[in-house]
Design a protein around this motif. Sequence first.
Motif, short mmCIF file in Angstrom:
data_model
loop_
_atom_site.label_atom_id
_atom_site.label_comp_id
_atom_site.label_asym_id
_atom_site.label_seq_id
_atom_site.Cartn_x
_atom_site.Cartn_y
_atom_site.Cartn_z
N LYS A 73 1.50 -9.06 -7.34
CA LYS A 73 0.31 -9.36 -6.23
C LYS A 73 -0.18 -8.36 -6.27
CE LYS A 73 0.27 -13.92 -6.37
NZ LYS A 73 -0.43 -14.47 -7.61
N ILE A 74 -0.74 -7.24 -6.43
CA ILE A 74 -1.06 -5.76 -7.14
C ILE A 74 -1.68 -5.54 -7.24
CG2 ILE A 74 -0.77 -3.14 -6.65
CD1 ILE A 74 2.59 -3.72 -6.74
N THR A 75 -3.43 -5.66 -7.23
CA THR A 75 -4.49 -5.05 -7.98
C THR A 75 -4.56 -3.74 -8.14
OG1 THR A 75 -5.76 -7.36 -6.39
CG2 THR A 75 -6.83 -5.49 -7.45
N ALA A 76 -4.86 -3.56 -9.78
CA ALA A 76 -5.08 -2.59 -10.20
C ALA A 76 -6.48 -2.17 -10.81
CB ALA A 76 -3.96 -1.91 -11.20
N ILE A 77 -7.09 -1.05 -10.57
CA ILE A 77 -8.59 -0.76 -10.75
C ILE A 77 -9.01 0.16 -11.54
CG2 ILE A 77 -11.39 -0.99 -10.44
CD1 ILE A 77 -10.34 -1.67 -7.71
N VAL A 78 -9.19 0.57 -12.53
CA VAL A 78 -9.43 2.05 -13.57
C VAL A 78 -10.73 1.60 -13.44
CG1 VAL A 78 -8.99 2.72 -15.49
CG2 VAL A 78 -7.40 1.50 -14.83
N ASP A 79 -11.27 3.23 -13.04
CA ASP A 79 -13.10 3.89 -12.92
C ASP A 79 -13.18 4.54 -13.49
OD1 ASP A 79 -15.32 1.59 -11.66
OD2 ASP A 79 -15.75 4.08 -11.79
N TYR A 80 -14.37 5.26 -14.43
CA TYR A 80 -14.93 6.08 -14.85
C TYR A 80 -15.24 6.97 -13.64
CZ TYR A 80 -16.28 9.38 -17.92
OH TYR A 80 -17.69 10.36 -18.55
N ALA A 81 -15.22 6.59 -12.11
CA ALA A 81 -15.89 7.95 -10.76
C ALA A 81 -14.90 9.05 -11.40
CB ALA A 81 -15.47 6.47 -9.65
N HIS A 82 -16.06 9.56 -11.82
CA HIS A 82 -15.77 10.94 -11.89
C HIS A 82 -16.76 12.18 -11.18
CE1 HIS A 82 -18.58 10.71 -15.07
NE2 HIS A 82 -18.94 11.79 -14.90
N THR A 83 -17.90 11.78 -10.47
CA THR A 83 -18.51 12.45 -9.83
C THR A 83 -18.44 11.74 -8.20
OG1 THR A 83 -20.39 10.58 -9.53
CG2 THR A 83 -19.87 11.82 -11.15
N PRO A 84 -19.22 13.06 -6.63
CA PRO A 84 -18.49 12.54 -5.25
C PRO A 84 -19.16 10.54 -6.04
CG PRO A 84 -18.98 14.42 -5.67
CD PRO A 84 -19.28 13.96 -7.33
N ILE B 105 0.61 8.34 -11.12
CA ILE B 105 0.21 6.28 -11.42
C ILE B 105 1.27 5.75 -11.30
CG2 ILE B 105 -0.48 4.90 -12.97
CD1 ILE B 105 -2.60 6.59 -14.65
N LYS B 106 2.48 6.64 -12.12
CA LYS B 106 4.17 5.73 -11.18
C LYS B 106 3.82 5.90 -9.50
CE LYS B 106 6.36 6.16 -15.68
NZ LYS B 106 7.69 6.59 -16.77
N ALA B 107 3.59 6.97 -9.25
CA ALA B 107 3.73 6.68 -7.96
C ALA B 107 3.40 6.00 -7.25
CB ALA B 107 4.03 8.25 -7.25
N ALA B 108 2.25 6.13 -8.01
CA ALA B 108 1.05 4.99 -6.67
C ALA B 108 1.89 2.94 -6.82
CB ALA B 108 0.16 5.41 -7.49
N CYS B 109 2.53 3.11 -8.37
CA CYS B 109 2.52 2.23 -8.09
C CYS B 109 3.85 1.62 -7.52
CB CYS B 109 3.04 1.48 -9.54
SG CYS B 109 1.64 1.79 -11.00
N LYS B 110 4.28 2.74 -7.87
CA LYS B 110 5.86 2.91 -6.53
C LYS B 110 5.88 2.24 -5.17
CE LYS B 110 8.60 4.77 -9.33
NZ LYS B 110 9.67 5.88 -10.16
N LEU B 111 4.56 3.37 -4.67
CA LEU B 111 4.31 2.78 -3.37
C LEU B 111 3.59 1.57 -2.89
CD1 LEU B 111 2.83 6.88 -2.79
CD2 LEU B 111 4.89 5.51 -1.77
N ALA B 112 2.43 1.12 -3.97
CA ALA B 112 2.03 -0.11 -4.06
C ALA B 112 3.42 -1.63 -3.15
CB ALA B 112 1.62 -0.80 -4.52
N LEU B 113 2.44 -2.38 -2.19
CA LEU B 113 3.17 -3.40 -1.85
C LEU B 113 2.65 -4.37 -2.04
CD1 LEU B 113 4.29 -2.10 1.99
CD2 LEU B 113 5.84 -2.86 -0.64
N ALA B 114 2.54 -5.77 -1.97
CA ALA B 114 2.09 -6.92 -2.28
C ALA B 114 0.68 -6.97 -1.61
CB ALA B 114 2.77 -8.47 -1.22
N GLU C 253 -1.31 2.79 -18.89
CA GLU C 253 -0.25 3.37 -17.98
C GLU C 253 0.01 2.84 -16.80
OE1 GLU C 253 1.82 6.04 -18.71
OE2 GLU C 253 0.81 6.55 -20.96
N VAL C 254 -1.28 2.31 -16.28
CA VAL C 254 -1.36 1.64 -15.06
C VAL C 254 -0.75 0.02 -15.01
CG1 VAL C 254 -3.40 0.70 -14.47
CG2 VAL C 254 -2.13 1.04 -12.67
N LYS C 255 -0.67 -0.78 -16.34
CA LYS C 255 -0.53 -1.81 -16.44
C LYS C 255 1.33 -1.77 -16.43
CE LYS C 255 -2.11 -5.99 -18.81
NZ LYS C 255 -0.87 -7.00 -19.21
#
Length: 487
Positions: free
Chosen positions: A338-349, A439-448, A477-479
Amino acid sequence: MKLLKDILFGVSLSAVSGDTNVMVNHIHFDSRNVGMDDVFVAVRGTLTDGHKFIQKAVESGAKAIVCEELPEILVNGVTYLKVPDCNSALAVIGANFYDNPSKNLKLVGITGTNGKTTVSTLLYSLFKKAGYKVGLISTIKVMVDDQEYTTSHTTPDVLTINKHLWEMSEEGVEFCFMEVSSHGIHQKRSEGLHFAGAIFTNLSHDHLDYHKTFAEYRDTKKKLFDGLPKTAFALSNMDDKNGLVMLQNTKARKHTYALKTYADYRAQILEKQFNGQLLKIDDNELWSKLIGDFNAYNLLAIYAAADLLGLEKMETLKLISELENVDGRFQYFISKEKITAIVDYAHTPDALKNVLVTINALRTGNENVITVVGCGGDRDKSKRPVMGHIASEMSNQAIFTSDNPRTESPQSIIEEMEAGVEPQNTRKVLSIENRKQAIKAACKLALANDIILVAGKGHETYQETNGKRVDFDDFKEVKEALEGLGK
C-alpha cells in the motif's frame, strides 16, 4: 533534387556569388553529412561555428554555401549565398525544400514552461479518438499518424521538422500538435512554419542558463504568438501573469482560458482523488483520470483548442474523460504494501511545487511524503537551491540525488541544492549520489500508505554522464525496488 533558386524563395540575401539556376540534392547544417551537390548552411551554434567548416563542406561536394560571412577564397563551381542570419535562412530553405508542408495541415504550437508535452500528446490522442489522422512533434516522440519516431530535442531542427511534416502531408494528416521550446524559437527552428494556432500554458523559472534573464525567456516565448497570421488562433492562460503579454502583439484571434479569473473558457475542480478528479467545464461535469490543478489547466487548454479547431463540444468532453496520463507525468502505481509511487518529469521549481501541492492535497495527513529529486548538469544553476528548498519544505523526507549530471560533478550539484534547505528542514534531507540507491532508500523508508515521489526525469529512459547515456527508467526502478521489499 531541387532547383537552388526555388528553395531560396523568401530568403533575405545580402550577396550572391555563383549560379542559383542549378540543381541541389539536399540541405545540411552539419558538414559531416554533406555529400555531392548538397547545400551547406553555416549555422553559428552555442558550441561551434559552422563557418569554420565551409571548406570541409566544399571538399565533400557541396554545390552551394549559405553563410553570414563569405570565405576569403571562393571556389569555382560553388555558389556562395551571404545572408544576415543563417538560422532564419535555414528555416525558410528547409520549408521550401519540403514544399512548405505546414500549409497542408493545421499545425498548432504549444509553448510554456510546464505542460507542453501533456497538452500536445493528449491533443494528439483526443483527435485520434475522434477519427482524424493526426501528427505529433513532442519531447517524447514524433508521430506521423500511427508511425512513431524517437526525438532528442523538445523542438527538433528545422529540417527534421519539415521532413516529418512532409511525411504527415503525404499521409493525409489533418492536424499536427507540436511542442515549441524557447530554445527552438530563439534558434529560429519554428520559423518558416505556418501555424493554425498556438497555446500558452504558463511561465516560470527555467532555462536561465541559456536566456540569462526571465524577461528574455518570456519575450522569446512571445515571438511564437507575434508571428501568427490573422487566420490563426492564440490561446492563452489568463491565470498566469504573462498570459496577456503573449497576446499583446499577435494578429491572431485571441482566446483565453482560466480556473481562477474571467476567461473565454473556464473550469472548476469539484472533487479530487488519487485515481482522478471531477471537473466542471462549460457547465458540464466530467471525470478525468488526470489529477492535480496543473492537469485541470492542461485539460481546459485541450478542450478550448479542440473547440477552436472545430470539434463538437460534447464529443470533446466525452473524449477528454477517456484520456490517460502521459508517460512520466504523474505516472503512479500502488504496491502490495500500500505504498504509492509517483514518477513525474517535474524538473523546474514550479513543476515540482505543483506536483507536491497535488500530493499534499490528496493526503489524509497520516502518510509521509518521500521525495527523490535531482537537478540536471550543464543547465540553469540558479534553480537548484530553489528545488532543494521546495522538496525539503513540502516533503516529510527529501532525498537529493543525481539527475543527468552530464559534465558536472553530481556531488557539486547536490551541494547547490542543499544550499536552499532551511535550517529547520536539514534533518529531513538525505543526499545519495547514486540515483538507483536513492530510489531504493526511499522505498525502504516508506511504510504502508506512504507516498514516494521520484521527480525530474519522468519519461526519460536513460541517465547521461560525461557524454554517455546508460539505461535508466525511474518508473521501472521504483517498481522493482518496491516489489523487492517483501522478498
